[in-house]
Design a protein around this motif. Structure first.
Motif, PDB file in Angstrom:
ATOM      1  N   HIS A  94      81.384  26.109 -22.468  1.00 13.90           N
ATOM      2  CA  HIS A  94      81.580  25.609 -21.104  1.00 13.90           C
ATOM      3  C   HIS A  94      83.037  25.254 -20.829  1.00 13.90           C
ATOM      4  N   ASP A 124      73.384  27.017 -18.675  1.00 15.77           N
ATOM      5  CA  ASP A 124      74.124  26.255 -17.655  1.00 15.77           C
ATOM      6  C   ASP A 124      73.764  24.772 -17.659  1.00 15.77           C
ATOM      7  N   ASP A 144      66.541  37.314 -20.796  1.00 13.74           N
ATOM      8  CA  ASP A 144      65.635  36.594 -19.901  1.00 13.74           C
ATOM      9  C   ASP A 144      65.489  35.160 -20.368  1.00 13.74           C
ATOM     10  N   ALA A 173      67.319  31.941 -19.537  1.00 11.82           N
ATOM     11  CA  ALA A 173      68.677  32.001 -20.069  1.00 11.82           C
ATOM     12  C   ALA A 173      69.657  31.158 -19.272  1.00 11.82           C
ATOM     13  N   LYS A 174      69.640  31.342 -17.964  1.00 12.57           N
ATOM     14  CA  LYS A 174      70.645  30.648 -17.154  1.00 12.57           C
ATOM     15  C   LYS A 174      70.438  29.148 -17.216  1.00 12.57           C
ATOM     16  N   GLN A 175      69.173  28.746 -17.260  1.00 11.89           N
ATOM     17  CA  GLN A 175      68.892  27.309 -17.308  1.00 11.89           C
ATOM     18  C   GLN A 175      69.379  26.691 -18.626  1.00 11.89           C
ATOM     19  N   ARG A 208      84.910  28.408 -20.230  1.00  6.01           N
ATOM     20  CA  ARG A 208      84.590  29.038 -18.951  1.00  6.01           C
ATOM     21  C   ARG A 208      85.221  28.267 -17.786  1.00  6.01           C
ATOM     22  N   ARG A 231      73.666  35.012 -21.429  1.00  2.00           N
ATOM     23  CA  ARG A 231      73.350  34.456 -20.114  1.00  2.00           C
ATOM     24  C   ARG A 231      73.076  35.579 -19.112  1.00  2.00           C
ATOM     25  N   GLU A 232      73.850  36.652 -19.229  1.00  2.00           N
ATOM     26  CA  GLU A 232      73.732  37.742 -18.266  1.00  2.00           C
ATOM     27  C   GLU A 232      72.508  38.621 -18.525  1.00  2.00           C
TER      28      GLU A 232
END
Lengths: 255, 220
Positions: free
Chosen positions: A250, A235, A214, A230-232, A253, A210-211
């Protein structure tokens, strides 16, 4: 952004088991793509098709200016053209696979010496610079057996970089490491990504994907189920299979 | 009670020296040739082409599954008739024992190469090496280290096997011993001495193999 890696209609079976089902994927120059998915999803096989350690049954693989076709009609590429293709791709393995009979410096010099036919002095300068880059300059004369897992993996990264590859492939590079040693390897990968290296990473480190990545590509049963920023993807996964796969991450986290 | 008397042996010393030299030279020849044949056959066994693998396996099994004495006699008496090529006892002996040893060396070499983790080859190929570069630079150097003790063991057996060439009248240590025994009528002393000479050559070698094996076990 021009595509650095292009995979078209890639398929692969082991016996009756179809591991990859007509996979299409492209990776832009300087892009970092994380392949995630349950074990047996075909992500490692896909990665290994990118440098042809696994020979696809059908489809096309292009990396930079080199392209090879596979299928019933075309003849399989010979060992020389396979070697030439692989010389342009760096790979880092889960089990490091360092050469135990060579020193750390010898490991890093091996590719340039044997494959590129680089003069020894030049290869040594290159190797020492790369060992410095991964923070292991002082270990040059040690044998791999004397290193920790994290150090071994950093040497393996330096060894792959010594071929000055167009792309870097990481096959679960941190899965065999003790938890406290994962960070040092991820740091090196993070630096490489920041320098603009094109990277494809098979990983279970969802937070890292995620970090740093891309894009995240989620595979299941040899098919790309979801592919996006990645974030989409991590998350807010759209597909049910992706949601199920990421639910564990999830939960962890959110706690 | 038998009266041992070794005093007469001194007058035959040169026969024993010559016999020992012939035995050692013979061993050297069949070990070197056998290793060459064994390496070739071992690599064929690992070939991508099935017919080459079958060829190598057939060779290994034929020589492993027939007695070496039968092979010696066959090479000396039968092969010249079949091939029309006359050969001396020494040639037949070298040929038979080299091929016999080669079959065992082949299996040791194949096993040694197979014992190297596939990850080593993968890493070498991933760097862009050809399969033969990977074999030469990465796999063989590691495999050879593991093969040394069993190869030495087989070579010790080969030295002992050279005594069989005496049946073809090759003047090795045992053959010279037989000659001296007939000449002196003292077979007990003679054959005891022959056994002692073999032992004196071989015992240090087996100690060395044992040490190598232990050192290798520590290194792994």
């Amino acid at each position: 952004m021009t595509a650095k890696i292009e995979v078209a209609a890639l398929s692969k079976s082991f016996g009756d088991h179809q591991v990859l089902r007509s996979v299409n994927m492209s990776v832009g120059s300087g892009e970092v793509v994380a392949l995630i998915g349950p074990s047996g999803s075909g992500k490692s096989t896909l990665l290994r098709c990118l440098n042809l350690l696994v020979t696809p049954d059908g489809g096309r693989v292009r990396v930079g200016g080199q392209s090879l076709d596979f299928g019933t009609s075309s003849k399989l590429p010979g060992t020389a053209s396979l070697a030439k293709f692989r010389a342009g791709t760096g790979m880092v393995f889960q089990q490091f696979n360092l050469f135990p009979h060579k020193t750390v410096l010898g490991n890093v010099m091996e590719g340039p010496l044997t494959v590129r036919r680089m003069p020894r002095a030049e290869a040594e300068t290159l190797a020492r610079a790369l060992l410095g880059k991964v923070g292991l300059a002082e270990k040059a004369d040690q044998y791999p057996a004397r290193l920790s897992g994290g150090q071994k993996q950093r040497v393996a990264i330096a060894r792959a970089l010594a071929m000055q590859p167009e792309i870097m492939l990481f096959d679960e590079a941190t899965s065999a490491l003790d938890p406290e040693l994962v960070g040092e390897v991820l740091n090196v990968m993070r630096e490489l990504a920041a320098e603009g290296m094109t990277m494809v990473i098979v990983t279970h480190e969802i937070a890292f994907a995620r970090e740093v990545a891309d894009r995240v590509v989620f595979l299941r049963d040899g098919v790309i189920v979801e592919d996006g920023p990645a974030k989409q993807v991590i998350d807010a996964p759209q597909q049910e299979a992706t949601q199920a796969f990421l639910s564990h991450f999830h939960r962890q986290r959110d706690n | 009670m038998y009266q041992w008397d070794f005093s007469f042996i001194w007058s035959y010393r040169w026969l024993f020296v010559n016999g020992t030299v012939v035995t050692l030279l013979f061993t050297f020849g069949i070990v070197v040739l056998g290793l060459a044949v064994g390496l070739f056959s071992g690599l064929l066994r690992l070939s991508r082409f099935a017919p080459l693998r079958w060829l190598s396996q057939a060779y290994v099994e034929v020589f492993r599954c027939t007695p070496v004495l039968v092979q010696l006699v066959w090479f000396y008496y039968a092969l010249p008739i079949l091939s029309g090529i006359e050969m001396s006892a020494t040639t037949a002996g070298v040929l038979a024992l080299s091929l016999y040893g080669g079959a065992f060396y082949s299996e040791i070499i194949r096993g040694g190469i197979n014992s190297i983790e596939p990850g080593q080859t993968e890493a070498a190929l991933a760097l862009g090496m050809t399969p033969s570069q990977s074999m030469r630079r990465i796999v063989l150097p590691q495999a050879l280290k593991r093969m040394v003790p069993p190869l030495m063991n087989q070579s010790i057996i080969q030295l002992k096997n050279t005594s069989l060439v005496s049946v073809l009248a090759v003047p090795d240590l045992l053959y010279q011993g037989q000659a001296v025994a007939h000449d002196s009528y003292r077979p007990l002393e003679i054959y005891t001495l022959v056994a002692v000479i073999y032992f004196v050559i071989l015992f240090p070698l087996t100690l060395l193999v044992g040490r190598l094996e232990r050192r290798l076990a520590r290194a792994d």
